[in-house]
Design a protein around this motif. Structure first.
Motif, PDB file in Angstrom:
ATOM      1  N   ASP A  77       0.794  -1.232   0.000  1.00 23.94           N
ATOM      2  CA  ASP A  77       0.000   0.000   0.000  1.00 23.94           C
ATOM      3  C   ASP A  77       0.826   1.281   0.000  1.00 23.94           C
ATOM      4  O   ASP A  77       0.335   2.339  -0.378  1.00 23.94           O
ATOM      5  N   SER A  78       2.085   1.217   0.428  1.00 26.02           N
ATOM      6  CA  SER A  78       2.912   2.425   0.510  1.00 26.02           C
ATOM      7  C   SER A  78       3.763   2.581  -0.746  1.00 26.02           C
ATOM      8  O   SER A  78       4.061   1.602  -1.443  1.00 26.02           O
ATOM      9  N   VAL A  79       4.168   3.831  -1.011  1.00 23.36           N
ATOM     10  CA  VAL A  79       4.925   4.145  -2.222  1.00 23.36           C
ATOM     11  C   VAL A  79       6.176   4.938  -1.862  1.00 23.36           C
ATOM     12  O   VAL A  79       6.120   5.855  -1.032  1.00 23.36           O
ATOM     13  N   VAL A  80       7.289   4.618  -2.503  1.00 22.38           N
ATOM     14  CA  VAL A  80       8.510   5.408  -2.380  1.00 22.38           C
ATOM     15  C   VAL A  80       8.418   6.560  -3.371  1.00 22.38           C
ATOM     16  O   VAL A  80       8.280   6.346  -4.579  1.00 22.38           O
ATOM     17  N   THR A  81       8.475   7.791  -2.889  1.00 20.45           N
ATOM     18  CA  THR A  81       8.397   8.952  -3.772  1.00 20.45           C
ATOM     19  C   THR A  81       9.789   9.361  -4.238  1.00 20.45           C
ATOM     20  O   THR A  81      10.801   8.928  -3.683  1.00 20.45           O
ATOM     21  N   MET A  82       9.840  10.227  -5.229  1.00 16.15           N
ATOM     22  CA  MET A  82      11.119  10.718  -5.740  1.00 16.15           C
ATOM     23  C   MET A  82      11.828  11.602  -4.722  1.00 16.15           C
ATOM     24  O   MET A  82      13.029  11.801  -4.800  1.00 16.15           O
ATOM     25  N   GLU A  83      11.074  12.135  -3.777  1.00 16.39           N
ATOM     26  CA  GLU A  83      11.662  13.016  -2.764  1.00 16.39           C
ATOM     27  C   GLU A  83      12.185  12.258  -1.547  1.00 16.39           C
ATOM     28  O   GLU A  83      12.917  12.815  -0.728  1.00 16.39           O
ATOM     29  N   ASP A  84      11.835  10.998  -1.401  1.00 16.98           N
ATOM     30  CA  ASP A  84      12.261  10.217  -0.237  1.00 16.98           C
ATOM     31  C   ASP A  84      13.773   9.980  -0.255  1.00 16.98           C
ATOM     32  O   ASP A  84      14.348   9.631  -1.299  1.00 16.98           O
ATOM     33  N   LYS A  85      14.398  10.178   0.886  1.00 14.54           N
ATOM     34  CA  LYS A  85      15.830   9.923   1.002  1.00 14.54           C
ATOM     35  C   LYS A  85      16.071   8.416   1.095  1.00 14.54           C
ATOM     36  O   LYS A  85      15.328   7.700   1.773  1.00 14.54           O
ATOM     37  N   PRO A  86      17.118   7.917   0.431  1.00 14.44           N
ATOM     38  CA  PRO A  86      17.407   6.479   0.486  1.00 14.44           C
ATOM     39  C   PRO A  86      17.525   5.939   1.905  1.00 14.44           C
ATOM     40  O   PRO A  86      17.038   4.842   2.195  1.00 14.44           O
ATOM     41  N   SER A  87      18.160   6.695   2.805  1.00 13.78           N
ATOM     42  CA  SER A  87      18.326   6.225   4.183  1.00 13.78           C
ATOM     43  C   SER A  87      16.970   6.040   4.865  1.00 13.78           C
ATOM     44  O   SER A  87      16.773   5.097   5.637  1.00 13.78           O
ATOM     45  N   HIS A  88      16.036   6.942   4.571  1.00 11.10           N
ATOM     46  CA  HIS A  88      14.696   6.829   5.150  1.00 11.10           C
ATOM     47  C   HIS A  88      13.975   5.597   4.604  1.00 11.10           C
ATOM     48  O   HIS A  88      13.297   4.870   5.347  1.00 11.10           O
ATOM     49  N   VAL A  89      14.130   5.344   3.314  1.00 17.33           N
ATOM     50  CA  VAL A  89      13.468   4.196   2.695  1.00 17.33           C
ATOM     51  C   VAL A  89      14.034   2.893   3.251  1.00 17.33           C
ATOM     52  O   VAL A  89      13.293   1.933   3.499  1.00 17.33           O
ATOM     53  N   VAL A  90      15.338   2.849   3.464  1.00 12.83           N
ATOM     54  CA  VAL A  90      15.954   1.640   4.026  1.00 12.83           C
ATOM     55  C   VAL A  90      15.385   1.338   5.406  1.00 12.83           C
ATOM     56  O   VAL A  90      15.114   0.183   5.753  1.00 12.83           O
ATOM     57  N   ARG A  91      15.165   2.387   6.204  1.00 13.19           N
ATOM     58  CA  ARG A  91      14.680   2.188   7.576  1.00 13.19           C
ATOM     59  C   ARG A  91      13.184   1.960   7.649  1.00 13.19           C
ATOM     60  O   ARG A  91      12.712   1.203   8.507  1.00 13.19           O
ATOM     61  N   HIS A  92      12.434   2.630   6.764  1.00  8.00           N
ATOM     62  CA  HIS A  92      10.976   2.624   6.924  1.00  8.00           C
ATOM     63  C   HIS A  92      10.219   2.148   5.678  1.00  8.00           C
ATOM     64  O   HIS A  92       8.994   2.296   5.628  1.00  8.00           O
ATOM     65  N   GLY A  93      10.905   1.575   4.724  1.00  6.66           N
ATOM     66  CA  GLY A  93      10.245   1.267   3.454  1.00  6.66           C
ATOM     67  C   GLY A  93       9.702  -0.134   3.302  1.00  6.66           C
ATOM     68  O   GLY A  93       9.344  -0.549   2.191  1.00  6.66           O
ATOM     69  N   LYS A  94       9.603  -0.890   4.369  1.00 10.93           N
ATOM     70  CA  LYS A  94       9.230  -2.302   4.257  1.00 10.93           C
ATOM     71  C   LYS A  94       7.859  -2.507   3.623  1.00 10.93           C
ATOM     72  O   LYS A  94       7.626  -3.501   2.928  1.00 10.93           O
ATOM     73  N   GLY A  95       6.920  -1.603   3.837  1.00  8.97           N
ATOM     74  CA  GLY A  95       5.576  -1.777   3.286  1.00  8.97           C
ATOM     75  C   GLY A  95       5.379  -1.191   1.907  1.00  8.97           C
ATOM     76  O   GLY A  95       4.252  -1.155   1.406  1.00  8.97           O
ATOM     77  N   THR A  96       6.460  -0.746   1.252  1.00 10.18           N
ATOM     78  CA  THR A  96       6.337  -0.086  -0.047  1.00 10.18           C
ATOM     79  C   THR A  96       6.372  -1.090  -1.191  1.00 10.18           C
ATOM     80  O   THR A  96       6.871  -2.210  -1.069  1.00 10.18           O
ATOM     81  N   SER A  97       5.857  -0.651  -2.336  1.00 16.05           N
ATOM     82  CA  SER A  97       5.876  -1.498  -3.531  1.00 16.05           C
ATOM     83  C   SER A  97       7.300  -1.768  -3.991  1.00 16.05           C
ATOM     84  O   SER A  97       7.600  -2.855  -4.505  1.00 16.05           O
ATOM     85  N   MET A  98       8.204  -0.799  -3.809  1.00 16.59           N
ATOM     86  CA  MET A  98       9.589  -0.992  -4.222  1.00 16.59           C
ATOM     87  C   MET A  98      10.267  -2.078  -3.384  1.00 16.59           C
ATOM     88  O   MET A  98      10.942  -2.972  -3.915  1.00 16.59           O
ATOM     89  N   TYR A  99      10.084  -2.010  -2.072  1.00 14.31           N
ATOM     90  CA  TYR A  99      10.662  -3.015  -1.176  1.00 14.31           C
ATOM     91  C   TYR A  99      10.117  -4.398  -1.534  1.00 14.31           C
ATOM     92  O   TYR A  99      10.870  -5.381  -1.635  1.00 14.31           O
ATOM     93  N   SER A 100       8.809  -4.488  -1.734  1.00  7.74           N
ATOM     94  CA  SER A 100       8.179  -5.763  -2.053  1.00  7.74           C
ATOM     95  C   SER A 100       8.717  -6.340  -3.361  1.00  7.74           C
ATOM     96  O   SER A 100       8.928  -7.555  -3.483  1.00  7.74           O
ATOM     97  N   THR A 101       8.966  -5.467  -4.343  1.00  8.68           N
ATOM     98  CA  THR A 101       9.486  -5.907  -5.636  1.00  8.68           C
ATOM     99  C   THR A 101      10.872  -6.523  -5.487  1.00  8.68           C
ATOM    100  O   THR A 101      11.151  -7.611  -6.013  1.00  8.68           O
ATOM    101  N   VAL A 102      11.758  -5.825  -4.779  1.00 10.35           N
ATOM    102  CA  VAL A 102      13.117  -6.338  -4.575  1.00 10.35           C
ATOM    103  C   VAL A 102      13.086  -7.628  -3.762  1.00 10.35           C
ATOM    104  O   VAL A 102      13.851  -8.565  -4.018  1.00 10.35           O
TER     105      VAL A 102
END
Length: 367
Positions: A77-102
């Motif tokens: 349900d969550s999305v990684v935006t173009m403005e999101d910092k990589p460090s933030h996504v690594v820590r909090h991105g588990k529910g995102t489509s990008m994390y799920s894809t990888v």
């Protein structure tokens, strides 16, 4: 060399499967789904897993008949935006489509991942979840650049995975780029050039001179031909098939090239509209102009490949249309079908100094 597989390996899967982040593009999931539909029409033996909001993707897929029975949805349900910092996504991105894809590539539920999303975040997640190959200090992003060579394109890396690169990193880039050219463009013995401010051996920074010596010393074992230093004008030329540089220089070069190509296109349109005679000339030259457009159309080779990871990840342009998305998925499929990542791993391992090897190179397939 066969990479160790995690416990979640799906040993019953027979068909090639590609994981697609449906939420990363600038135009939204509808464009990504349209690109998926184009791809499956042309590739009846490959299935897709789309990652994103279940209800939204189900509705879009229902409108695309070719996707029925060929595409499943993995809810995220969550999305990684173009403005999101990589460090933030690594820590909090588990529910995102990008994390799920990888993650589906890590679990071997899919053979390769494709995303149009935030490049820095995608690389960070890929490094954390897939890990680097033994012997690779810094992964690289490789792109295909239109060229005068018979294959029509040159491989260039790195174009932005890491702005820094020492001599040892540049050697690894040469190995990985040559493997990409060998398996992606069917070049048995690619020619590798090291990007510099001039072709003379005395020019350039110290690390480039060190890299020159390292690459030259390993060309026979790695089965490529090192042509030495090349200049910016050689990137689209026919002197080399693989252009090696650091991520800062490569990223500046590729964006400069894209901007220049756009400017030339706009200037041509303006010139042909200038007078009635020039408009007539444009009609007479229509076929040739269309051929040129197809030749340099960036959508045809849309996709930067992340090299040096325990899994293949393809980064599509965020602004890609359906044709571009289809092209990125097609590139991913081609690499997966060729067993590219295992071949690349074997090649890097084979050239490492003995004390640096952490795995044995037991592969017998040319990489």
């Amino acid at each position: 060399m066969t990479l160790a597989r995690p416990d979640k390996t799906d040993t019953t899967r027979q068909r090639l499967v590609i994981a697609v982040d449906a939420m990363g593009g600038d135009s939204g999931p509808a464009t990504v789904v349209a690109g998926c539909a184009i791809f499956v029409k042309r590739n009846p033996n490959i299935d897709l897993i789309l990652h994103g909001p279940q209800a939204e993707l189900d509705a879009l897929i229902a409108k695309r008949k070719p996707l029925r029975g060929r595409c499943t949805v993995r809810a995220a349900d969550s999305v990684v935006t173009m403005e999101d910092k990589p460090s933030h996504v690594v820590r909090h991105g588990k529910g995102t489509s990008m994390y799920s894809t990888v993650e589906t590539v890590r679990a071997r539920e899919a053979d390769v991942a494709v995303s149009c999303g935030n490049t820095g975040a995608l690389m960070a997640l890929s490094m954390i979840r897939l890990r680097k190959l033994p012997g690779v200090n810094r992964p690289a992003i490789a792109v295909l650049w239109p060229s005068r060579n018979s294959q029509g394109f040159n491989v260039m890396l790195d174009v932005g995975a890491d702005i820094r690169a020492d001599a040892d990193d540049l050697l690894r880039y040469a190995l990985m780029g040559a493997s990409y050219a060998r398996n992606g463009m069917d070049l048995p013995r690619p020619r590798v050039g090291l990007l510099n401010v001039g072709t003379e051996e005395h020019k350039g920074r110290a690390e480039l001179h060190d890299a020159f010596d390292l690459i030259k010393a390993n060309e026979a074992q790695a089965e490529f031909d090192f042509v030495g230093f090349v200049e910016g004008s050689d990137i689209p030329g026919d002197v080399a098939d693989v252009i090696v540089t650091d991520g800062f220089t490569g990223n500046v070069a590729i964006k400069t090239g894209e901007g220049t190509a756009g400017l030339i296109g706009d200037l041509l349109k303006e010139a042909f509209k200038y007078t009635p005679l020039s408009r007539l000339a444009s009609l007479l030259a229509f076929t040739s102009l269309q051929r040129l457009k197809r030749r340099i159309d960036p959508r045809r080779v849309n996709g930067g490949v992340f090299l040096g990871l325990n899994g293949t990840v393809v980064k599509s342009h965020g602004s890609a249309d359906a044709t571009g998305v289809s092209a990125a998925i097609s590139l991913a499929a081609q690499l997966a079908q060729n067993g590219f990542n295992d071949k690349l791993a074997a090649r890097v391992a084979a050239v490492l100094p003995t004390e640096d090897k952490t795995t044995e190179d037991t592969g017998h397939t040319q990489a």
